[in-house]
Design a protein around this motif. Structure first.
Motif, PDB file in Angstrom:
ATOM      1  N   GLY A 185       0.795  -1.393  -0.200  1.00 57.53           N
ATOM      2  CA  GLY A 185       0.105  -0.228  -0.310  1.00 57.53           C
ATOM      3  C   GLY A 185       1.036   0.865   0.068  1.00 57.53           C
ATOM      4  O   GLY A 185       1.819   1.265  -0.512  1.00 57.53           O
ATOM      5  N   GLU A 186       0.038   2.703   0.016  1.00 56.55           N
ATOM      6  CA  GLU A 186       1.084   3.587   0.102  1.00 56.55           C
ATOM      7  C   GLU A 186       1.346   4.733   1.374  1.00 56.55           C
ATOM      8  O   GLU A 186       1.643   4.842   1.914  1.00 56.55           O
ATOM      9  CB  GLU A 186      -0.134   4.647  -0.346  1.00 56.55           C
ATOM     10  N   VAL A 187       1.259   3.334   2.760  1.00 57.13           N
ATOM     11  CA  VAL A 187       1.284   3.972   4.135  1.00 57.13           C
ATOM     12  C   VAL A 187       2.589   3.507   4.415  1.00 57.13           C
ATOM     13  O   VAL A 187       3.180   2.315   4.057  1.00 57.13           O
ATOM     14  CB  VAL A 187       0.858   2.316   4.744  1.00 57.13           C
ATOM     15  N   VAL A 222      -3.027   4.739   9.634  1.00 57.43           N
ATOM     16  CA  VAL A 222      -3.037   3.492  10.195  1.00 57.43           C
ATOM     17  C   VAL A 222      -2.404   2.653  10.639  1.00 57.43           C
ATOM     18  O   VAL A 222      -2.152   2.355   9.114  1.00 57.43           O
ATOM     19  CB  VAL A 222      -5.061   3.070   9.354  1.00 57.43           C
ATOM     20  N   ALA A 223      -2.164   1.854  11.442  1.00 58.29           N
ATOM     21  CA  ALA A 223      -1.133   1.034  11.756  1.00 58.29           C
ATOM     22  C   ALA A 223      -2.400  -0.488  12.458  1.00 58.29           C
ATOM     23  O   ALA A 223      -3.603  -0.125  13.018  1.00 58.29           O
ATOM     24  CB  ALA A 223      -0.299   1.501  12.157  1.00 58.29           C
ATOM     25  N   CYS A 224      -2.458  -1.622  12.677  1.00 59.72           N
ATOM     26  CA  CYS A 224      -3.327  -2.795  13.660  1.00 59.72           C
ATOM     27  C   CYS A 224      -1.829  -3.611  14.195  1.00 59.72           C
ATOM     28  O   CYS A 224      -1.185  -3.561  13.963  1.00 59.72           O
ATOM     29  CB  CYS A 224      -3.786  -3.181  12.115  1.00 59.72           C
ATOM     30  N   THR A 225      -2.880  -4.460  14.771  1.00 64.13           N
ATOM     31  CA  THR A 225      -1.895  -5.876  15.272  1.00 64.13           C
ATOM     32  C   THR A 225      -2.341  -6.663  14.157  1.00 64.13           C
ATOM     33  O   THR A 225      -2.746  -6.749  13.574  1.00 64.13           O
ATOM     34  CB  THR A 225      -3.030  -5.898  16.245  1.00 64.13           C
ATOM     35  N   ARG A 226      -1.606  -7.932  14.956  1.00 61.43           N
ATOM     36  CA  ARG A 226      -1.227  -8.904  14.185  1.00 61.43           C
ATOM     37  C   ARG A 226      -2.087  -9.436  13.951  1.00 61.43           C
ATOM     38  O   ARG A 226      -2.493  -9.747  12.339  1.00 61.43           O
ATOM     39  CB  ARG A 226      -0.236  -9.932  14.541  1.00 61.43           C
ATOM     40  N   GLU A 238       1.573  -5.390   6.036  1.00 63.77           N
ATOM     41  CA  GLU A 238       3.097  -4.613   6.133  1.00 63.77           C
ATOM     42  C   GLU A 238       1.661  -3.327   6.686  1.00 63.77           C
ATOM     43  O   GLU A 238       2.988  -2.650   7.635  1.00 63.77           O
ATOM     44  CB  GLU A 238       3.524  -3.870   4.765  1.00 63.77           C
ATOM     45  N   CYS A 239       1.019  -3.572   7.473  1.00 65.93           N
ATOM     46  CA  CYS A 239       0.074  -2.774   7.982  1.00 65.93           C
ATOM     47  C   CYS A 239      -0.188  -2.940  10.075  1.00 65.93           C
ATOM     48  O   CYS A 239       0.224  -2.537  10.608  1.00 65.93           O
ATOM     49  CB  CYS A 239      -1.051  -2.035   7.872  1.00 65.93           C
ATOM     50  N   TYR A 240       0.900  -4.155  10.047  1.00 69.34           N
ATOM     51  CA  TYR A 240       1.034  -4.695  11.457  1.00 69.34           C
ATOM     52  C   TYR A 240       1.965  -3.872  11.930  1.00 69.34           C
ATOM     53  O   TYR A 240       3.053  -4.042  11.514  1.00 69.34           O
ATOM     54  CB  TYR A 240       0.376  -6.241  12.034  1.00 69.34           C
ATOM     55  N   LEU A 241       2.036  -4.349  13.514  1.00 69.56           N
ATOM     56  CA  LEU A 241       3.126  -3.306  14.188  1.00 69.56           C
ATOM     57  C   LEU A 241       3.248  -4.291  15.487  1.00 69.56           C
ATOM     58  O   LEU A 241       2.582  -5.025  15.840  1.00 69.56           O
ATOM     59  CB  LEU A 241       3.326  -2.393  15.167  1.00 69.56           C
ATOM     60  N   GLY A 245       6.482  -7.660  12.907  1.00 67.47           N
ATOM     61  CA  GLY A 245       6.316  -6.745  12.269  1.00 67.47           C
ATOM     62  C   GLY A 245       6.464  -5.880  12.422  1.00 67.47           C
ATOM     63  O   GLY A 245       8.200  -5.324  11.980  1.00 67.47           O
ATOM     64  N   GLN A 246       6.279  -3.877  11.754  1.00 68.20           N
ATOM     65  CA  GLN A 246       6.668  -3.196  11.857  1.00 68.20           C
ATOM     66  C   GLN A 246       7.405  -2.339  13.140  1.00 68.20           C
ATOM     67  O   GLN A 246       6.683  -2.864  14.069  1.00 68.20           O
ATOM     68  CB  GLN A 246       6.718  -2.069  10.813  1.00 68.20           C
ATOM     69  N   VAL A 247       8.372  -1.723  13.512  1.00 65.18           N
ATOM     70  CA  VAL A 247       8.761  -1.206  15.130  1.00 65.18           C
ATOM     71  C   VAL A 247       8.560   0.287  14.481  1.00 65.18           C
ATOM     72  O   VAL A 247       9.511   0.420  13.148  1.00 65.18           O
ATOM     73  CB  VAL A 247      10.181  -1.361  14.970  1.00 65.18           C
ATOM     74  N   ILE A 248       7.937   0.968  15.095  1.00 67.74           N
ATOM     75  CA  ILE A 248       8.106   2.718  14.969  1.00 67.74           C
ATOM     76  C   ILE A 248       8.761   3.344  16.207  1.00 67.74           C
ATOM     77  O   ILE A 248       8.213   2.954  17.182  1.00 67.74           O
ATOM     78  CB  ILE A 248       5.988   2.982  14.818  1.00 67.74           C
ATOM     79  N   LYS A 249       8.724   4.482  15.810  1.00 64.25           N
ATOM     80  CA  LYS A 249       9.354   5.673  16.770  1.00 64.25           C
ATOM     81  C   LYS A 249       8.469   6.881  16.154  1.00 64.25           C
ATOM     82  O   LYS A 249       9.547   8.003  16.409  1.00 64.25           O
ATOM     83  CB  LYS A 249      10.747   5.562  16.463  1.00 64.25           C
ATOM     84  N   PRO A 250       7.376   6.652  16.453  1.00 70.77           N
ATOM     85  CA  PRO A 250       6.135   8.088  15.473  1.00 70.77           C
ATOM     86  C   PRO A 250       6.425   9.212  17.136  1.00 70.77           C
ATOM     87  O   PRO A 250       6.682   8.816  18.141  1.00 70.77           O
ATOM     88  CB  PRO A 250       4.910   7.955  15.950  1.00 70.77           C
ATOM     89  N   LEU A 251       6.166  10.234  17.039  1.00 70.44           N
ATOM     90  CA  LEU A 251       5.505  11.305  18.399  1.00 70.44           C
ATOM     91  C   LEU A 251       4.499  11.092  19.050  1.00 70.44           C
ATOM     92  O   LEU A 251       4.725  10.888  19.986  1.00 70.44           O
ATOM     93  CB  LEU A 251       5.429  12.510  17.104  1.00 70.44           C
TER      94      LEU A 251
END
Length: 311
Positions: A185-187, A222-226, A238-241, A245-251
């Motif tokens: 996707g575009e996320v 927008v992200a989600c759980t597995r 690719e949206c699940y954290l 999955g993905q590891v993020i560091k947002p504000l």
């Protein structure tokens, strides 16, 4: 002078690892980067702080693993103290192979490394992120996989110079007959400064509009759980954290209808601020959150969304 190798599938991951290598060695080690792609990608590693960089172009019928014996031979000759590899699927495969060829210990998903003379201390998350395990070794070479965003991306300095060349892979016995890019996707969660997470608190797929409206109002992804991605197929994988999955560091990370199991927390724990919306006061996510709202997402989210829109 001791050396640290960094190996990555793209220039950004390589630059993050270069910054990490400089941090680990306190800039006393020579950093040598191996970057998948052309010499332009290798030059980005030089701008990030590497003293030398090798481009790893990949032929259409070749496999990434064909570079493993070539890099292993260089490592045997040059003796780098640490080899940092981006913790992608291909990176993890190469790490295991390199460690085997070099008879070196391999630390997976490493969070930190320190070098004190001939002693190397590494830490990694275990038990789904619930604990930190520390290991010490006097082995001459240590191989470690490192996840994206573990180290800060250093500022590029275009004025830096360093040796840049192209490395040829070894002749492989297996050949790739076809490649089919995975639809994405575009996320871009890795670069998002605000993220709204969706969990099992959403009963029907149509309720995802609540999260999407909030994300639009606050300029978030927008992200989600597995389970939302893998079991219900409501969102792309690719949206699940989380740990797998993905590891993020947002504000800001808004966890909406997310219980907060350890596997998910691993992917969001480095958020600057975590806000939870959950009707269960005892949900684990509330213990991780800086702020939390107790209530049903169908009632709470429209109120929060309106508040953002009214600003």
């Amino acid at each position: 002078m001791s050396a640290i190798y960094v190996i990555a599938e793209n220039a950004q991951l390589a630059c993050e690892l270069v910054g990490g290598a400089k941090e680990i060695s306190k800039s006393s080690a020579q950093v040598i980067a191996f970057v998948a792609g052309d010499e332009a990608a290798a030059k980005e590693a030089i701008a990030a702080g590497a003293e030398a960089a090798f481009a790893l172009p990949l032929a259409a019928d070749a496999m990434w693993e064909e570079y493993t014996p070539v890099i292993a031979e260089k490592a045997k000759a040059e003796g780098p103290q640490v080899i940092l590899i981006s913790a992608t699927k291909r990176g993890r495969t190469m790490a295991g192979q390199l460690a085997g060829l070099l008879d070196a210990p391999c630390v997976s998903d490493c969070k930190s490394i320190t070098i004190d003379g001939g002693t190397i201390t590494a830490s990694r998350m275990v038990f789904g992120g619930l604990a930190l395990k520390t290991m010490t070794t006097s082995a001459p070479i240590v191989v470690a996989t490192v996840g994206a965003k573990t180290f800060e991306l250093p500022a590029a300095d275009a004025s830096r110079s360093g040796a840049v060349s192209t490395l040829a892979p070894a002749a492989g016995k297996a050949k790739v007959v076809a490649r089919q890019p995975k639809e994405k996707g575009e996320v871009n969660l890795g670069e998002a400064t605000r993220v709204v997470g969706v969990g099992r608190g959403y009963v029907e797929q149509s309720e995802l509009s609540l999260a999407k409206d909030l994300a639009a109002a606050m300029g978030a992804e927008v992200a989600c759980t597995r389970p939302i991605a893998e079991f219900f197929k409501w969102m792309p994988e690719e949206c699940y954290l989380g740990i797998s999955g993905q590891v993020i560091k947002p504000l800001v990370y808004f966890a909406t209808g997310v219980s907060g199991q350890a596997q998910h927390i691993y992917g969001v724990r480095d958020s600057k601020v975590i806000v939870s919306v959950n009707k269960d006061e005892n949900a684990p996510i509330n213990g991780e959150a800086d702020y939390y709202f107790l209530g049903d997402i169908k009632e709470v989210l429209p109120v929060i969304t309106k508040a953002f829109k009214d600003r």
